[in-house]
Design an enzyme around this catalytic site. Structure first.
Site, mmCIF file in Angstrom:
data_model
loop_
_atom_site.group_PDB
_atom_site.id
_atom_site.type_symbol
_atom_site.label_atom_id
_atom_site.label_comp_id
_atom_site.label_asym_id
_atom_site.label_seq_id
_atom_site.Cartn_x
_atom_site.Cartn_y
_atom_site.Cartn_z
ATOM 1 N N THR A 38 0.823 -1.210 0.000
ATOM 2 C CA THR A 38 0.000 0.000 0.000
ATOM 3 C C THR A 38 0.856 1.259 0.000
ATOM 4 O OG1 THR A 38 -0.199 -0.410 2.354
ATOM 5 C CG2 THR A 38 -2.133 -0.858 1.022
ATOM 6 N N ASN A 87 1.836 -12.312 0.731
ATOM 7 C CA ASN A 87 2.402 -12.061 2.046
ATOM 8 C C ASN A 87 1.651 -10.971 2.805
ATOM 9 O OD1 ASN A 87 4.648 -11.678 4.128
ATOM 10 N ND2 ASN A 87 4.619 -9.706 3.069
ATOM 11 N N SER A 139 0.191 -18.231 9.174
ATOM 12 C CA SER A 139 0.733 -17.854 10.484
ATOM 13 C C SER A 139 0.570 -19.015 11.434
ATOM 14 C CB SER A 139 -0.009 -16.648 11.042
ATOM 15 O OG SER A 139 0.295 -16.489 12.422
ATOM 16 N N TYR A 152 -8.001 -12.802 12.596
ATOM 17 C CA TYR A 152 -6.706 -13.052 11.961
ATOM 18 C C TYR A 152 -6.439 -14.558 11.847
ATOM 19 C CZ TYR A 152 -1.651 -12.580 11.167
ATOM 20 O OH TYR A 152 -0.375 -12.658 10.657
ATOM 21 N N ALA A 153 -6.700 -15.291 12.937
ATOM 22 C CA ALA A 153 -6.463 -16.739 12.923
ATOM 23 C C ALA A 153 -7.364 -17.421 11.897
ATOM 24 C CB ALA A 153 -6.696 -17.328 14.316
ATOM 25 N N ALA A 154 -8.617 -16.954 11.815
ATOM 26 C CA ALA A 154 -9.536 -17.535 10.826
ATOM 27 C C ALA A 154 -9.022 -17.298 9.414
ATOM 28 C CB ALA A 154 -10.929 -16.932 10.986
ATOM 29 N N SER A 155 -8.522 -16.087 9.156
ATOM 30 C CA SER A 155 -8.031 -15.784 7.810
ATOM 31 C C SER A 155 -6.807 -16.637 7.471
ATOM 32 C CB SER A 155 -7.697 -14.295 7.675
ATOM 33 O OG SER A 155 -6.517 -13.960 8.384
ATOM 34 N N LYS A 156 -5.943 -16.856 8.452
ATOM 35 C CA LYS A 156 -4.710 -17.599 8.191
ATOM 36 C C LYS A 156 -4.956 -19.099 8.088
ATOM 37 C CE LYS A 156 -1.930 -14.075 7.940
ATOM 38 N NZ LYS A 156 -1.299 -13.758 6.649
ATOM 39 N N ILE A 185 8.288 -13.378 14.528
ATOM 40 C CA ILE A 185 9.383 -12.891 13.688
ATOM 41 C C ILE A 185 9.673 -11.439 14.078
ATOM 42 C CG2 ILE A 185 10.121 -12.468 11.306
ATOM 43 C CD1 ILE A 185 9.573 -15.460 11.974
#
Lengths: 245, 77
Positions: A38, A87, A139, A152-156, A185
């Site tokens: 972006t 990514n 992730s 976030y966990a659902a998307s990953k 990281i």
């Protein structure tokens, strides 16, 4: 080993720490890279550092039309997209009971739906070429869950199921689809953690340290290489032993 | 055979690696010519490029045989 000379790679989220290292790794192995993100300034800076064989393609991944256009722009710039690295990702953390529909939807849109659209957008060229590498950056929390990161966990985790399904469909065409699941990281995001938070995290990591973005870049380079042609539908966990799955 | 039919046949022969005489009017891509579902998607893509047309998904589903393909493309020209 791992020679990507003549290959063209599109990397999203290349303005971030991990994305930049992935781009450096692919570029270092000889690939031409299209850097997407972006924020144009860090992309231009990275392109300047890489020198030849680097293109800047800014894109807002929450804009469906821009996402649809990105693979075409990459082909115009590089002649093809042989390697796609999804990514880019965002977080909108909140406790589950407090999470708004907007927080849920925006994370799914950018992390999962844009990945789907970009995969779909590059497939035609890869099918014709009978060669392709798709690397989706998932992730560790997609596999383990994490409080405050339901979206976030659902998307990953969704990315993993999606990648496996696509891997089935295109394996006979020489196209592999894999995920990398980084653990903690060192990036600008983790720099914001205080010492107490960092201490707690490190206590859960057998390696006793956070990973470096370059270690994710190296994993991406492997999965993008001709040598990884028999690896598909896999998730490569790079997490210092934090979750051995 | 029309020019369009010849060009369609050439694509089918090349893509599915079948003998030219197997590609008859009623030959089904899947049942007679050994195509899998992904092959049919690729054939439609190849037709789109060769003839500079767009074949929407619902139309693509109706293209089951060599004859179907020729008829659709002739109609779209």
């Amino acid at each position: 080993m791992f020679d990507l000379t003549g290959k063209a790679a599109l990397v999203t989220g290349a303005s971030g720490g991990i994305g930049a290292e992935i781009a450096r790794a692919l570029h270092g192995a000889g690939a031409t890279v299209a850097l997407s993100g972006t924020r144009e300034a860090p992309l231009a800076e990275l392109a300047g550092e890489l020198g030849a064989r680097a293109h800047v393609l800014p894109c807002n991944l929450s804009d469906a039309a821009a996402v649809e256009a990105l693979p075409k722009q990459a082909v115009e710039a590089m002649g093809a997209v042989d390697i796609l690295v999804n990514n880019a990702g965002i977080t909108r953390d909140n406790l589950f009971m407090r999470m708004s529909d907007e927080e849920w939807a925006s994370v799914l849109e950018v992390n999962l739906t844009s990945t789907f659209r970009l995969c779909r957008g590059v497939l035609r060229g890869m099918m014709k070429a009978r060669w392709g590498r798709i690397v989706n950056i998932s992730s560790v929390v997609g596999a383990t869950g994490n409080p405050g990161q339901g979206n976030y966990a659902a998307s990953k985790a969704g990315m993993v199921g999606m990648s496996k399904s696509l891997a089935y469909e295109v394996a006979s065409r020489g196209i592999t689809v894999n995920c990398i699941a980084p653990g903690f990281i060192e990036t600008a995001m983790t720099d914001k953690l205080n010492d107490d938070q960092k201490g707690k995290i490190l206590g859960q990591i057998p390696a006793g340290r956070m990973g470096s973005a370059a270690e994710i870049g190296a994993a991406a380079l492997y999965l993008a290489s001709p040598e990884a042609g028999y690896v598909t539908g896999a998730t490569l966990h790079v997490n210092g032993g934090m979750a051995m799955i | 055979m029309s020019d369009i039919a010849e060009r369609v046949k050439k694509i089918v022969v090349e893509h599915l690696s079948v003998e030219e005489d197997k590609v008859t009017e009623n030959a089904s891509f899947i049942d007679d010519l050994g195509a899998d579902s992904l092959d049919t998607v690729e054939l439609v893509m190849a037709f789109e490029e060769e003839f500079g047309i767009e074949i929407p998904d619902d139309a693509a589903e109706t293209i089951q045989t060599f004859g179907d393909a020729v008829k659709f493309i002739e109609g779209a020209q």
